[in-house]
Design a protein around this motif. Structure first.
Motif, short mmCIF file in Angstrom:
data_model
loop_
_atom_site.label_atom_id
_atom_site.label_comp_id
_atom_site.label_asym_id
_atom_site.label_seq_id
_atom_site.Cartn_x
_atom_site.Cartn_y
_atom_site.Cartn_z
N SER A 34 -29.34 16.11 32.41
CA SER A 34 -30.71 16.55 32.08
C SER A 34 -31.73 15.87 33.01
CB SER A 34 -31.04 16.28 30.63
OG SER A 34 -30.72 14.97 30.27
N LYS A 35 -31.40 14.66 33.45
CA LYS A 35 -32.31 13.95 34.37
C LYS A 35 -32.40 14.71 35.70
CE LYS A 35 -33.21 9.16 35.57
NZ LYS A 35 -32.64 7.82 35.73
N GLN A 36 -31.25 15.15 36.20
CA GLN A 36 -31.23 15.89 37.47
C GLN A 36 -31.96 17.22 37.32
OE1 GLN A 36 -27.00 16.14 38.09
NE2 GLN A 36 -26.99 14.46 39.53
N GLY A 37 -31.79 17.88 36.18
CA GLY A 37 -32.46 19.16 35.93
C GLY A 37 -33.97 18.99 35.89
N PHE A 38 -34.42 17.91 35.23
CA PHE A 38 -35.85 17.59 35.13
C PHE A 38 -36.41 17.34 36.52
CE2 PHE A 38 -39.49 16.54 32.74
CZ PHE A 38 -40.08 15.43 33.29
N GLU A 39 -35.65 16.56 37.34
CA GLU A 39 -36.11 16.27 38.72
C GLU A 39 -36.18 17.54 39.55
OE1 GLU A 39 -33.38 13.29 40.02
OE2 GLU A 39 -34.29 11.78 38.74
N ALA A 40 -35.20 18.44 39.36
CA ALA A 40 -35.22 19.70 40.11
C ALA A 40 -36.45 20.53 39.74
CB ALA A 40 -33.94 20.50 39.82
N LEU A 41 -36.81 20.53 38.45
CA LEU A 41 -37.99 21.27 37.99
C LEU A 41 -39.26 20.69 38.59
CD1 LEU A 41 -38.90 23.54 36.05
CD2 LEU A 41 -39.20 21.83 34.30
N GLU A 42 -39.34 19.33 38.63
CA GLU A 42 -40.52 18.68 39.20
C GLU A 42 -40.62 19.01 40.69
OE1 GLU A 42 -42.94 16.73 37.58
OE2 GLU A 42 -41.91 17.67 35.89
N ARG A 43 -39.48 19.02 41.40
CA ARG A 43 -39.48 19.35 42.84
C ARG A 43 -39.95 20.79 43.05
NH1 ARG A 43 -34.24 16.87 43.39
NH2 ARG A 43 -33.34 18.94 43.30
N ALA A 44 -39.49 21.70 42.19
CA ALA A 44 -39.89 23.11 42.32
C ALA A 44 -41.39 23.26 42.07
CB ALA A 44 -39.10 23.97 41.33
N ARG A 45 -41.91 22.55 41.02
CA ARG A 45 -43.34 22.66 40.72
C ARG A 45 -44.19 22.11 41.86
NH1 ARG A 45 -43.47 20.07 34.92
NH2 ARG A 45 -45.48 20.86 34.38
N ALA A 46 -43.70 21.05 42.52
CA ALA A 46 -44.45 20.48 43.65
C ALA A 46 -44.37 21.38 44.87
CB ALA A 46 -43.90 19.10 43.98
N MET B 1 -34.80 3.23 19.19
CA MET B 1 -35.45 4.05 20.22
C MET B 1 -36.93 4.23 19.88
SD MET B 1 -34.30 7.79 21.67
CE MET B 1 -33.02 7.93 20.52
N SER B 2 -37.81 3.93 20.80
CA SER B 2 -39.24 4.06 20.52
C SER B 2 -39.62 5.55 20.51
CB SER B 2 -40.04 3.32 21.56
OG SER B 2 -39.88 3.95 22.81
N GLU B 3 -40.79 5.82 19.91
CA GLU B 3 -41.25 7.22 19.83
C GLU B 3 -41.51 7.80 21.21
OE1 GLU B 3 -43.40 8.08 15.61
OE2 GLU B 3 -43.82 9.23 17.42
N LYS B 4 -42.04 6.93 22.08
CA LYS B 4 -42.36 7.39 23.45
C LYS B 4 -41.06 7.80 24.16
CE LYS B 4 -44.66 5.94 27.65
NZ LYS B 4 -45.16 4.83 28.45
N GLU B 5 -40.04 6.94 24.00
CA GLU B 5 -38.75 7.22 24.65
C GLU B 5 -38.15 8.52 24.09
OE1 GLU B 5 -36.35 3.63 24.59
OE2 GLU B 5 -34.61 4.84 25.12
N LEU B 6 -38.27 8.69 22.75
CA LEU B 6 -37.74 9.89 22.12
C LEU B 6 -38.47 11.13 22.61
CD1 LEU B 6 -35.81 11.00 19.93
CD2 LEU B 6 -37.65 10.72 18.29
N GLY B 7 -39.81 11.00 22.73
CA GLY B 7 -40.61 12.11 23.25
C GLY B 7 -40.20 12.50 24.66
N GLN B 8 -39.96 11.46 25.49
CA GLN B 8 -39.54 11.73 26.87
C GLN B 8 -38.18 12.42 26.90
OE1 GLN B 8 -39.72 7.86 28.63
NE2 GLN B 8 -41.82 8.13 29.32
N LYS B 9 -37.29 11.99 26.02
CA LYS B 9 -35.95 12.62 25.96
C LYS B 9 -36.07 14.09 25.56
CE LYS B 9 -33.21 8.55 25.05
NZ LYS B 9 -31.85 8.31 25.46
N TRP B 10 -36.91 14.38 24.58
CA TRP B 10 -37.10 15.78 24.18
C TRP B 10 -37.70 16.61 25.30
CZ3 TRP B 10 -34.68 18.41 20.80
CH2 TRP B 10 -34.24 17.82 19.60
N ASP B 11 -38.68 16.02 26.04
CA ASP B 11 -39.27 16.73 27.18
C ASP B 11 -38.19 17.07 28.20
OD1 ASP B 11 -42.44 14.88 27.37
OD2 ASP B 11 -41.77 16.56 26.13
N ARG B 12 -37.31 16.08 28.46
CA ARG B 12 -36.23 16.31 29.43
C ARG B 12 -35.28 17.38 28.93
NH1 ARG B 12 -35.78 10.68 30.58
NH2 ARG B 12 -34.05 10.49 29.12
#
Lengths: 113, 80
Positions: A34-46, B1-12
């Protein structure tokens, strides 16, 4: 001879196309974590706005199309604000309902006098 | 896990879901056009696989915080 080779070439082209698409997807991190996917999305948006400007300049469209206005809109903020407003309205609802019904009854009583 | 970290995980998770769905859809379209005579099922299969991969990634990401590394567990339970 050519009739025998043509289906082979056709199959090879198809395999190259499909395999190439799969390789590009894997290489750019689209099928990874998911980290790589997120980075790919950020690269595309930029990369998209400068690429769009470049293409518009190339086709000479920049003078014809109006500039896209920069909208300061965050979906996350809008969603969070919506949730807060809804929950706050729900928590206030019994008190407000009681208040309005009291006022309504008072108004009707005043009319009846 | 902090709320901020959880929020970031959900965003990802959400971003990854969108990416994987799009990639699966795109690859499904390519395979459908190239190999399967423009039928619908490769597109559906590709989208489903993309969503499934995103779900698995999200699950791993959310559980990672609670997994104890083996060495730490062995030390804690006095096996080392």
């Amino acid at each position: 001879m050519a009739a025998k080779i043509f289906p082979v070439i056709k199959l090879a082209t198809k395999v190259t196309l499909a395999g190439g698409a799969l390789y590009v997807a894997h290489d750019s991190g689209l099928l990874g974590t998911s980290k790589q996917g997120f980075e790919a999305l950020e690269r595309a948006r930029a990369a998209i706005p400068p690429a769009m400007e470049e293409w518009m300049k190339y086709f000479g469209l920049e003078a014809q199309l109006p500039a896209v206005p920069k909208v300061e809109f965050s979906p996350v903020q809008a969603w969070n604000s919506g949730v807060r407003t809804s929950i706050s309205a729900l928590s206030e609802a019994p008190r407000k309902a009681s208040e309005y019904s009291t006022r309504g009854l008072q108004y009707v009583k005043d009319l009846a006098k | 896990m902090s709320e901020k970290e959880l929020g970031q995980k959900w965003d990802r998770c959400l971003a990854d879901g969108v990416i994987k769905l799009g990639t699966g859809l795109g690859l499904g379209i390519v395979f459908s056009v190239v190999f399967f005579k423009r039928r619908t099922w490769p597109i559906t299969l590709g989208s489903g696989m993309g969503l499934g991969m995103a779900y698995a990634n999200c699950q791993t990401d959310l559980r990672l915080h609670y997994l104890v590394p083996k060495k730490q567990w062995l030390i804690h339970s006095n096996h080392i």
